[in-house]
Design an enzyme around this catalytic site. Structure first.
Site, PDB file in Angstrom:
ATOM      1  N   GLY A  56       0.824  -1.206   0.000  1.00  0.00           N
ATOM      2  CA  GLY A  56       0.000   0.000   0.000  1.00  0.00           C
ATOM      3  C   GLY A  56       0.855   1.252   0.000  1.00  0.00           C
ATOM      4  N   SER A  60       1.538   3.441  -2.405  1.00  0.00           N
ATOM      5  CA  SER A  60       1.350   4.407  -3.489  1.00  0.00           C
ATOM      6  C   SER A  60       0.753   5.736  -3.029  1.00  0.00           C
ATOM      7  CB  SER A  60       0.447   3.803  -4.574  1.00  0.00           C
ATOM      8  OG  SER A  60      -0.852   3.549  -4.069  1.00  0.00           O
ATOM      9  N   ARG A  61       0.296   5.809  -1.780  1.00  0.00           N
ATOM     10  CA  ARG A  61      -0.286   7.071  -1.316  1.00  0.00           C
ATOM     11  C   ARG A  61      -0.293   7.131   0.206  1.00  0.00           C
ATOM     12  NH1 ARG A  61      -6.787   6.347  -2.542  1.00  0.00           N
ATOM     13  NH2 ARG A  61      -7.073   4.358  -1.466  1.00  0.00           N
ATOM     14  N   VAL A 101      -2.843  -7.807  -1.874  1.00  0.00           N
ATOM     15  CA  VAL A 101      -2.420  -8.573  -0.702  1.00  0.00           C
ATOM     16  C   VAL A 101      -3.528  -9.437  -0.124  1.00  0.00           C
ATOM     17  CG1 VAL A 101      -0.609  -6.919  -0.098  1.00  0.00           C
ATOM     18  CG2 VAL A 101      -2.885  -6.692   0.935  1.00  0.00           C
ATOM     19  N   ASN A 108       1.376  -2.132   5.245  1.00  0.00           N
ATOM     20  CA  ASN A 108       0.584  -0.911   5.369  1.00  0.00           C
ATOM     21  C   ASN A 108      -0.727  -0.957   4.591  1.00  0.00           C
ATOM     22  OD1 ASN A 108       0.295   2.205   5.763  1.00  0.00           O
ATOM     23  ND2 ASN A 108       0.228   1.916   3.551  1.00  0.00           N
ATOM     24  N   TYR A 115     -13.363  -2.710  10.455  1.00  0.00           N
ATOM     25  CA  TYR A 115     -12.017  -2.117  10.496  1.00  0.00           C
ATOM     26  C   TYR A 115     -11.368  -2.339  11.861  1.00  0.00           C
ATOM     27  CZ  TYR A 115      -8.321   1.370   9.714  1.00  0.00           C
ATOM     28  OH  TYR A 115      -7.119   1.995   9.565  1.00  0.00           O
ATOM     29  N   ALA A 172     -12.034  -4.673  14.024  1.00  0.00           N
ATOM     30  CA  ALA A 172     -11.715  -6.094  14.162  1.00  0.00           C
ATOM     31  C   ALA A 172     -10.435  -6.440  13.408  1.00  0.00           C
ATOM     32  CB  ALA A 172     -12.873  -6.942  13.653  1.00  0.00           C
ATOM     33  N   LYS A 214      -7.905  -4.469  12.652  1.00  0.00           N
ATOM     34  CA  LYS A 214      -6.724  -3.864  13.269  1.00  0.00           C
ATOM     35  C   LYS A 214      -6.411  -4.484  14.630  1.00  0.00           C
ATOM     36  CE  LYS A 214      -5.721  -1.116   9.899  1.00  0.00           C
ATOM     37  NZ  LYS A 214      -4.499  -1.350   9.089  1.00  0.00           N
TER      38      LYS A 214
END
Length: 245
Positions: A10, A12-13, A62, A88, A153, A155, A157
């Site tokens: 991740g 690219s930004r 991923v 990331n 989200y 859960a 993390k």
């Protein structure tokens, strides 16, 4: 840090791009992983190269185990090593629990949690042979304290935090450290999409009174990737302006 190979998923930004640029500025060759926008990934690559660094942009979803395995194999075939892995890549599909679809829940778990697991599993095999390595996983304060409208989200993390601690115990004897960073509200496209009213409400919960910058997370990641952090493993470092004490 020179001659080290770092993979940033991740990248690219936002936070991922900031980490990629920071590691490259310290002499690492950075593999910028992306899934969506090749143009953004190439822009980060160009910025790194313009500053005298080395980088490549490689696509891999991923959430797909097979793609992760092929991606790691390709990096090893070209460079022969992976010294640093930064997991990331992440997505959100926010919504109240009662209205959340199975797909919205699964998509977030697949990318944020399973993706982290897949990459750790495939990369750690090579780090074990080398008897060294740094794995840095991106968690979130939401994984520590929860957040309404983000059951999926939170859960994912919280799962990343548990996976980090377990992997740290499994890999420590071979000189591999595994840590997590739990960002608070960082000034990225994700927070920029929030209404002004919501942003003001969030700021009242942050003792330092401001949103963080992607560079704040990148600085932490660079430290954890360095030799100076050799005795730190299994930790969750909150970079949140004091939001979640």
């Amino acid at each position: 840090m020179s001659e080290k190979i770092a993979v940033v998923t991740g990248g690219s930004r936002g936070i991922g791009a900031a980490i990629a640029k920071k590691l490259a500025s310290q002499g690492m060759t950075v593999i910028i992983n992306y899934c969506g926008s090749e143009d953004r990934a190439l822009a980060v690559k160009s910025e790194i190269e313009a500053a005298g660094g080395q980088a490549e942009a490689w696509r891999c979803d991923v959430s797909d185990c097979g793609q992760c395995e092929r991606f790691v194999k390709a990096v090893m075939e070209k460079y022969g090593r992976i010294d640093v892995l930064v997991n990331n890549a992440g997505i959100t599909r926010d919504g109240l629990m009662m209205r959340m679809t199975d797909e919205d829940f699964s998509r977030v778990i697949d990318t944020n949690l399973k993706g982290t697991f897949y990459m750790m599993r495939f990369v750690s095999r090579h780090m074990l042979k080398a008897k060294k390595g740094r794995i840095i996983n991106m968690a979130s304060v939401v994984g520590l304290m929860g957040n309404a409208g983000q059951v999926n989200y939170a859960a994912s993390k919280a799962g990343v935090i548990g996976a980090t601690k377990s992997a740290a115990k499994e890999l420590a004897s071979r000189g591999i450290t595994v840590n997590a960073i739990a960002p608070g509200f960082i000034d990225t496209e994700m927070t920029g999409a929030l209404s002004e009213k919501v942003q003001e409400q969030i700021l009242t919960q942050i003792p330092l009174g401001t949103f963080g910058k992607p560079e704040d997370i990148a600085n932490c990641a660079a430290f954890l990737a360095s030799d100076e952090a050799a005795y730190i493993t299994g930790q969750v470092i909150q970079v949140d302006g004091g939001m979640c004490m």
